[in-house]
Design a protein around this motif. Sequence first.
Motif, mmCIF file in Angstrom:
data_model
loop_
_atom_site.group_PDB
_atom_site.id
_atom_site.type_symbol
_atom_site.label_atom_id
_atom_site.label_comp_id
_atom_site.label_asym_id
_atom_site.label_seq_id
_atom_site.Cartn_x
_atom_site.Cartn_y
_atom_site.Cartn_z
ATOM 1 N N MET A 18 0.836 -1.206 0.000
ATOM 2 C CA MET A 18 0.000 0.000 0.000
ATOM 3 C C MET A 18 0.869 1.253 0.000
ATOM 4 O O MET A 18 1.918 1.270 0.626
ATOM 5 N N GLY A 19 0.426 2.271 -0.708
ATOM 6 C CA GLY A 19 1.085 3.579 -0.616
ATOM 7 C C GLY A 19 2.361 3.753 -1.419
ATOM 8 O O GLY A 19 2.986 4.801 -1.343
ATOM 9 N N VAL A 20 2.781 2.753 -2.225
ATOM 10 C CA VAL A 20 4.004 2.967 -3.016
ATOM 11 C C VAL A 20 3.677 3.840 -4.236
ATOM 12 O O VAL A 20 2.546 3.855 -4.705
ATOM 13 N N ASP A 21 4.676 4.544 -4.708
ATOM 14 C CA ASP A 21 4.529 5.251 -5.978
ATOM 15 C C ASP A 21 4.788 4.221 -7.052
ATOM 16 O O ASP A 21 5.923 3.827 -7.278
ATOM 17 N N GLN A 22 3.728 3.789 -7.685
ATOM 18 C CA GLN A 22 3.873 2.656 -8.573
ATOM 19 C C GLN A 22 4.232 3.102 -9.984
ATOM 20 O O GLN A 22 3.583 3.949 -10.579
ATOM 21 N N ARG A 23 5.334 2.537 -10.499
ATOM 22 C CA ARG A 23 5.744 2.831 -11.874
ATOM 23 C C ARG A 23 5.568 1.539 -12.640
ATOM 24 O O ARG A 23 6.195 0.546 -12.316
ATOM 25 N N SER A 24 4.691 1.506 -13.631
ATOM 26 C CA SER A 24 4.616 0.240 -14.365
ATOM 27 C C SER A 24 5.553 0.290 -15.566
ATOM 28 O O SER A 24 5.896 1.351 -16.068
ATOM 29 N N ALA A 25 5.936 -0.914 -15.990
ATOM 30 C CA ALA A 25 6.964 -1.030 -17.019
ATOM 31 C C ALA A 25 6.483 -0.444 -18.344
ATOM 32 O O ALA A 25 5.279 -0.357 -18.599
ATOM 33 N N CYS A 26 7.416 -0.049 -19.205
ATOM 34 C CA CYS A 26 7.037 0.505 -20.504
ATOM 35 C C CYS A 26 7.130 -0.568 -21.587
ATOM 36 O O CYS A 26 6.648 -0.372 -22.686
ATOM 37 N N ARG A 27 7.773 -1.689 -21.271
ATOM 38 C CA ARG A 27 7.856 -2.780 -22.259
ATOM 39 C C ARG A 27 7.262 -4.035 -21.648
ATOM 40 O O ARG A 27 7.314 -4.234 -20.439
ATOM 41 N N HIS A 28 6.737 -4.884 -22.492
ATOM 42 C CA HIS A 28 6.191 -6.132 -21.992
ATOM 43 C C HIS A 28 7.328 -7.024 -21.473
ATOM 44 O O HIS A 28 8.419 -7.039 -22.039
ATOM 45 N N PRO A 29 7.054 -7.777 -20.413
ATOM 46 C CA PRO A 29 8.138 -8.535 -19.784
ATOM 47 C C PRO A 29 8.546 -9.799 -20.524
ATOM 48 O O PRO A 29 9.620 -10.324 -20.280
ATOM 49 N N ASP A 30 7.705 -10.289 -21.429
ATOM 50 C CA ASP A 30 8.021 -11.589 -22.015
ATOM 51 C C ASP A 30 7.973 -11.608 -23.537
ATOM 52 O O ASP A 30 7.858 -12.654 -24.145
ATOM 53 N N TRP A 31 8.043 -10.446 -24.150
ATOM 54 C CA TRP A 31 8.264 -10.422 -25.595
ATOM 55 C C TRP A 31 8.854 -9.065 -25.959
ATOM 56 O O TRP A 31 8.659 -8.090 -25.255
ATOM 57 N N THR A 32 9.576 -9.020 -27.078
ATOM 58 C CA THR A 32 10.194 -7.753 -27.451
ATOM 59 C C THR A 32 9.742 -7.260 -28.827
ATOM 60 O O THR A 32 8.960 -6.355 -28.918
ATOM 61 N N GLY A 33 10.112 -7.892 -29.892
ATOM 62 C CA GLY A 33 9.760 -7.340 -31.206
ATOM 63 C C GLY A 33 8.464 -7.888 -31.751
ATOM 64 O O GLY A 33 7.760 -8.660 -31.099
ATOM 65 N N PRO A 34 8.114 -7.488 -32.982
ATOM 66 C CA PRO A 34 6.869 -7.930 -33.601
ATOM 67 C C PRO A 34 6.796 -9.440 -33.838
ATOM 68 O O PRO A 34 5.699 -10.005 -33.838
ATOM 69 N N ASP A 35 7.951 -10.083 -34.030
ATOM 70 C CA ASP A 35 7.900 -11.534 -34.243
ATOM 71 C C ASP A 35 7.481 -12.250 -32.965
ATOM 72 O O ASP A 35 6.700 -13.201 -32.984
ATOM 73 N N ASP A 36 8.019 -11.764 -31.830
ATOM 74 C CA ASP A 36 7.592 -12.318 -30.539
ATOM 75 C C ASP A 36 6.104 -12.042 -30.316
ATOM 76 O O ASP A 36 5.374 -12.876 -29.784
ATOM 77 N N LEU A 37 5.685 -10.847 -30.684
ATOM 78 C CA LEU A 37 4.290 -10.463 -30.439
ATOM 79 C C LEU A 37 3.336 -11.418 -31.152
ATOM 80 O O LEU A 37 2.275 -11.770 -30.623
#
Lengths: 444, 227
Positions: free
Chosen positions: A195-214
């Motif tokens: 509770m109460g943390v300043d939450q920063r969510s990630a800007c990239r997905h954790p388990d894929w990177t480029g369009p081929d992974d997507l």
Amino acid sequence: MSDSNDLNVKTGLRESATFDAATMTEIRRAAETGIYDIRGFGAKRKVPHFDDLLFLGASMSRYPLEGYREKCNTQVTLGTRFAKKPIVIETPVTIAGMSFGALSANAKEALGRGASAVGTSTTTGDGGMTPEERGQSTKLVYQYLPSRYGMNPDDLRKADAIEVVLGQGAKPGGGGMLLGQKITDRVAKMRTLPMGVDQRSACRHPDWTGPDDLAIKIQELREITDWQVPIYIKVGATRTYYDVKLAVKAGADVIVVDGMQGGTAATQEVFIEHVGIPTMAAIPQAVQALQEMGMHRKVQLIVSGGIRNGADVAKAMALGADAVAIGTAALIALGCNHPKWDEEFKKIGSAAGYYDDYHEGKDPAGISTQDPELSKRLDPVEAGHRLANYLRVLTMEAQTLARACGKNDLRNLEPEDLVALNVEAAAMARVPLAGTSWIPSQSY
Amino acid sequence: MKTFDLTTTSLRDINQALHEQSSECTEREWKITGAKGNHNIACGLDQSLSVDIEGHAGYYCAGMNKKAHVVVHGNAGQGVAENMMSGTVRVKGQASQSAGATAHGGLLVIEGDAGARCGISMKGVEIVVGGNVGHMSCFMGQAGALVVCGDAGDALGDSLYETQIFVKGSVSSLGADCIEKEMRQEHLEYLTDLLNRAGVDEDPKDFKRYGSARQLYNFKVDNASAY
Ligand SMILES: Cc1cc2nc3c(=O)[nH]c(=O)nc-3n(C[C@H](O)[C@H](O)[C@H](O)COP(=O)(O)O)c2cc1C
């Protein structure tokens, strides 16, 4: 403000256009606090927008349709490419993803109620699906975000569509942010955070990177949901032409393009104002990409970022969108920034119509807050009713314009129905400057 | 035991058959042969099934698993057991990057090494790796535990929330806000139990414990260099 300005003008004092009052205030704020400004809302600077376009109503060379009597279809089916159960919406105006956490549970419920009343869809956000929202939304799109807060296969299977979020127009390339004041017990539990943390969510997905992974990721989501529901890909508008091509290649049923004016719950001001391209400039890029791949209308295009009225809806569709999404306007319809709370806005250093500190969680209108007392101010039934009214107005306004152009379906509107008021808009929207046949980006 | 051969039956048909077990369980033991690096094998299970996969699995094997016990008799590609909710997933060989990403529960055992970002954004899962883990493992880990019996790569536990990390070997470097912490009796007991459940023969006393210093939980000007 204007009084002192008048006085200054009379006494010969002149404000700098470069270092205007807002700029100086920001420099002082930065010097005092040492941290960048975080806020909600969308870009506040003026950028080329749908106001810079006009419709050419029918007259001699075109044949208008009779208002009220002759039908103008507004129904759109989304997700016809691969999904067994595409979504049918009765109006092409959908409610964009806004998180429970950023918004109160009552506000989320009101969005569901308003959308359901007119037969359109609403969307979860960075924080998972609440039962209130699922319960009140007949068509609910479940967002799949980098943070994966509250992500679980049960909710995934309850969704009517899945939206893989790569970015948002307000902050393409940036992750979510929810500051401690709003991480209450319920929000914290849903996101598995203290509770109460300043939450920063990630800007990239954790388990894929480029369009081929997507492409493989999308196949996974389809396998888990047995290929039942449509899969959307949402991108912030930047290199839209390429992003749309890659999204089609990755297997999207629907592509959501969010322009730079798009709203946000919280991000750095520098991000909101300086990253991304205007909504109007993004649409022709997206449509060109789809057309070149033979996928226009087969992969549906939803456009968002600064949609306010039926003219904006009709213009976005004339440029080739299949539907639009609204965030900020929907919140305003619920009661965000309402003048009746002006005194209270002043107490927290803002004013009705200017309030953008959504991240602080003190919204007097009870919308962008988790404070139980403030949240109570928003009656979800009444607010849902206002949203439904507003959505009906958008639909009727768009129909009015389409009929005037002789179209019996909003999707029959086309770029040929539009002209631009200035050279910038003509170049971005790829329609002629009014009174000429000149499209700057296509001829010289 | 029901056996499927991925070289002759489509992935869709196999996953569909496994999913149908969630409403009514008619067969608990399943074997999938001919995996040959196919992606998305046995993802979205929602029943106490036992699934043996012969050969190497591609991306997202056993993704979002609930209740099932899945064993990969080979290596696993990116995102094995991603977003798992419950059950167990065991990889006999090595696992590629983002193993157990964002998983909320269950137990993931990787007998060999795991690549980069093992346990990224994990939200409650327990992960036991017999070998080494790559860089950025447990990045933004929110809850659960990561046990590494070998060495850990660079930036372990960067921007960590409440995940506990135990490493037996060396740590190349710790990420922002991740620190070594005291191993108290309660942690030794927990680790003993977890290693037992994972079927890994190691002495808990050989491990060091790492966790969040909780200095980045709220924005502070002094931490500007870490943002
Ligand atoms: C309060 C608020 C919260 C939002 N939360 C999310 C979110 O969780 N995920 C997301 O993809 N977009 C989010 N957005 C962006 C909207 O989905 C949408 O792209 C944007 O609001 C459209 O522009 P408009 O506000 O000008 O209509 C949020 C916007 C607002 C105003």
